[in-house]
Design an enzyme around this catalytic site. Structure first.
Site, PDB file in Angstrom:
ATOM      1  CG  ASP A 195      -1.924   1.169   1.194  1.00  0.00           C
ATOM      2  OD1 ASP A 195      -2.106   1.767   0.115  1.00  0.00           O
ATOM      3  OD2 ASP A 195      -2.483   1.496   2.259  1.00  0.00           O
ATOM      4  CG  ASN A 214      -6.458   1.786  11.656  1.00  0.00           C
ATOM      5  OD1 ASN A 214      -7.304   1.787  12.546  1.00  0.00           O
ATOM      6  ND2 ASN A 214      -6.552   1.024  10.574  1.00  0.00           N
ATOM      7  CG  ASP A 266      -7.998  -2.180  11.702  1.00  0.00           C
ATOM      8  OD1 ASP A 266      -7.583  -2.331  10.537  1.00  0.00           O
ATOM      9  OD2 ASP A 266      -8.881  -1.350  12.024  1.00  0.00           O
ATOM     10  NE  ARG A 292      -2.019  12.077   6.185  1.00  0.00           N
ATOM     11  CZ  ARG A 292      -2.522  10.925   5.784  1.00  0.00           C
ATOM     12  NH1 ARG A 292      -2.055   9.790   6.255  1.00  0.00           N
ATOM     13  NH2 ARG A 292      -3.471  10.893   4.906  1.00  0.00           N
ATOM     14  CG  ASP A 328      -2.917   6.659   7.587  1.00  0.00           C
ATOM     15  OD1 ASP A 328      -3.080   7.341   6.566  1.00  0.00           O
ATOM     16  OD2 ASP A 328      -3.114   5.428   7.624  1.00  0.00           O
ATOM     17  CG  LEU A 344      -5.458   5.684  15.873  1.00  0.00           C
ATOM     18  CD1 LEU A 344      -4.498   4.497  15.822  1.00  0.00           C
ATOM     19  CD2 LEU A 344      -4.648   6.989  15.873  1.00  0.00           C
ATOM     20  CD  GLU A 401     -15.209   2.296  14.341  1.00  0.00           C
ATOM     21  OE1 GLU A 401     -15.785   3.273  13.838  1.00  0.00           O
ATOM     22  OE2 GLU A 401     -15.063   1.205  13.780  1.00  0.00           O
ATOM     23  CD  GLU A 442      -6.529   9.970   5.778  1.00  0.00           C
ATOM     24  OE1 GLU A 442      -6.734   9.815   4.585  1.00  0.00           O
ATOM     25  OE2 GLU A 442      -6.043   9.081   6.504  1.00  0.00           O
ATOM     26  CG  HIS A 451      -0.971  10.518  -0.364  1.00  0.00           C
ATOM     27  ND1 HIS A 451      -1.387  11.459   0.557  1.00  0.00           N
ATOM     28  CD2 HIS A 451      -1.215   9.314   0.193  1.00  0.00           C
ATOM     29  CE1 HIS A 451      -1.852  10.839   1.631  1.00  0.00           C
ATOM     30  NE2 HIS A 451      -1.757   9.535   1.446  1.00  0.00           N
TER      31      HIS A 451
END
Ligand code: GLC
Length: 554
Positions: free
Chosen positions: A65, A107, A174, A202, A204, A209, A211, A244, A312
């Site tokens: 990823d 996360n 996760d 930053r 992510d 994250l 929850e 984010e 991105h």
């Protein structure tokens, strides 16, 4: 409040620039960018006026990823450099007046992370509880973030017969934040990077994250963010969390920290404003954006909106209605390959706007004039396009185009060895590159530099209170920002026709003038603050109200 009293809140007037070390500059010619190459390009960033460099993930990764799948949160991928490079880099950047923030992706881990490898060995493996396991996927399942690529957020682990949660790809299990040991790992990882000179993160996928796993009561999930912010501030008073959080404004407010509660994120991207911007561009009508800006909450002085035009990822349009999204798709993504996940566009701005320099400049003028902190994605400053040959999101993650040479001067390795290749169309390096623009004030690069200079000399943009003014015309956005240091007014014309805007700024001191911040000109205002302003087709203008006795240089 005086701006000077709070000048330590550096993020309020920052200019953030996001880049991936892997695609920025390859110094050892192995086809992959590296920290050494990046260090050689600090001059470009300093001259551009960048004050914060946001590094996309550079940790060890199987790269399924694009680095958002990490196998060691405290390492550096050997293709890019070593830990010593980070320490050197942050020091050198600071020397040139730039801070460094890094992506913080906790996360999930990669499924090749040693924690997950251990966790999946048996039901009572030591790291088992670092992840979220169920005997069967819950009946009510969250939707996958990647429709078409994943069909569920639960994946069966054959060996132990249980399912694990993965909000993103199945190779990104996760982490279980209900486990205090995981929370500790998150905090110590942050603390670790701060020691190496990083000025913030930053963060992510923040809503994912925090929850908690379904059915697990961890109390208020925001406590994790409050804890992290407290920890951060103890370790470094200057560090920030840029989150984010692609949610409606009301919910975003909770992620800044509810009134009366301790703060959470320092900054958040304005995803809603960004999506409204594209609807306005598609319609050549400023009203969708004007309405969104008028609805955008005013934040506490320490908090800040981060404005952006592209990032991105795919240009997500998920918060528009289905009909609105179709309008934007029709205008800017007419072909199938340009769309992903039913919600987003994988193109850069210049190609979407058919390369029209007037429109491109209008959009960047807007970006730098909106209250908040502007964020650029590498290559935007020279008008790079995407490479349609590269699948999905990867189309906009091509190498930085430095010169007109092969590979855009990014690397001298054979092109086939590059993980991502530059486009070969009208946006190829021979047409679009830094070297061709760096000495030309008329170029897009020259223009963006003038925007960064004006933004930095107009701190009211980062600090002030926004009003959307009636412009009398659907196509024109008129906005005013009021701060202690003065009043700033900007006009942006979304239509291809020139026009005259009758501005009405309300009462002003006698003999006040309107100073044009780009054309270095001044106009008299009457006492009601009225004036007619000419705007070109897709034109823009920035003004400051200058009262008699005002000693600021304009
Ligand atoms: C964020 C990143 C995206 C990544 C995802 C999973 O949304 O911006 O690129 O795929 O998180 O980490």
């Amino acid at each position: 409040m005086k701006i000077t009293d709070r000048s330590d809140l550096w993020w309020k007037t920052a200019i953030v620039y996001c880049l991936d070390v892997e695609t920025y500059m390859d110094w050892n010619d192995d086809g992959c960018g590296d920290f050494e190459g990046l260090a050689h390009r600090l001059d470009h960033l300093a001259e551009l006026g960048v004050t914060v460099i946001w590094l996309m993930p550079f940790q060890p990764t199987p790269d399924r990823d694009d680095g958002y799948d990490i196998t060691d949160f405290t390492g550096v991928d050997p293709r890019l450099g070593a830990l010593t490079d980070i320490a050197e880099f942050t020091r050198t950047a600071r020397d040139r007046g730039m801070r460094v923030i890094i992506d913080f992706v906790m996360n999930h881990t990669s499924d090749r992370h040693p924690w997950f490898k251990s966790a999946r060995r048996s039901l009572d493996a030591p790291y088992r509880d670092y992840y979220v396991w169920r005997d069967a996927p819950p009946k009510k399942q969250a939707q996958t973030v990647f429709p078409g690529e994943e069909d569920s957020v639960w994946e069966l682990d054959e060996r132990t017969g249980q399912y694990y949660l993965h909000s993103f790809y199945r190779h990104q299990p996760d982490l279980n934040i209900a486990n205090p040991a995981v929370r500790d790992e998150i905090a110590t990882t942050m603390g670790y990077w701060l020691e190496l000179g990083i000025s913030g993160f930053r963060v992510d996928a923040v809503p994912f994250l925090i929850e908690p796993p379904e059915g697990v009561d961890i109390g208020d999930p925001h406590e994790l963010l409050r804890d992290l912010r407290r920890f951060l501030q103890r370790r470094s008073s200057e560090a920030v969390l840029l989150g984010e959080v692609n949610l409606p404004y009301e919910q975003q407010l909770d992620f800044f920290g509810k009134q009366g509660d301790p703060p959470e994120l320092t900054m958040q991207f304005d995803f809603l404003g960004m999506q409204a911007l594209y609807l306005s561009l598609a319609r050549e009508d400023a009203r969708p954006l004007a309405e969104m800006l008028a609805a955008r909450p005013q934040l506490e002085p320490e908090a800040q909106w981060a404005n952006f035009v592209r990032n991105h990822d795919e240009l997500t349009l998920d918060k528009l209605s289905d009909a609105e999204r179709e309008e934007v798709f029709d205008a800017f993504a007419p072909e199938d390959w340009m769309r992903v996940y039913g919600r987003g566009i994988v193109r850069r701005l210049p190609t979407m706007l058919d390369g029209d320099p007037r429109r491109i400049r209008m959009v960047y003028s807007l970006l730098f004039s909106l209250p908040g902190t502007p964020v650029l994605f590498y290559g935007e400053e020279i008008g790079m396009g995407e490479n349609p040959e590269q699948q999905g999101r990867m189309s906009v993650r091509t190498p930085m185009q430095w010169t007109g040479e092969p590979n855009g001067g990014f690397s001298r390795a054979p092109t086939r060895r590059l993980r991502a290749q530059p486009p070969s169309d009208g946006y190829a390096p021979e047409h679009v590159n830094v070297e061709a623009q760096m000495h030309d004030p008329e170029s897009l690069l020259g223009f963006i530099r003038s925007l960064t200079r004006r933004y930095r000399s107009s701190p009211e943009i980062g600090w002030g209170v926004l009003d959307v003014l009636p412009s009398g015309q659907d196509a024109v956005l008129a906005h005013r920002i009021t701060a202690d240091v003065g009043r700033f007014v900007a006009l942006h014309n979304f239509a291809p026709t020139p026009t005259i805007v009758s501005l009405d700024l309300g009462p002003v001191a006698p003999d006040s003038q309107l100073s044009d911040l780009f054309r270095v000109d001044r106009f008299d205002l009457d006492e009601q603050g009225r004036i007619d302003v000419h705007l070109d087709a897709y034109g823009y203008a920035w003004f400051r109200v200058v009262e008699p006795g005002d000693r600021r240089l304009t």
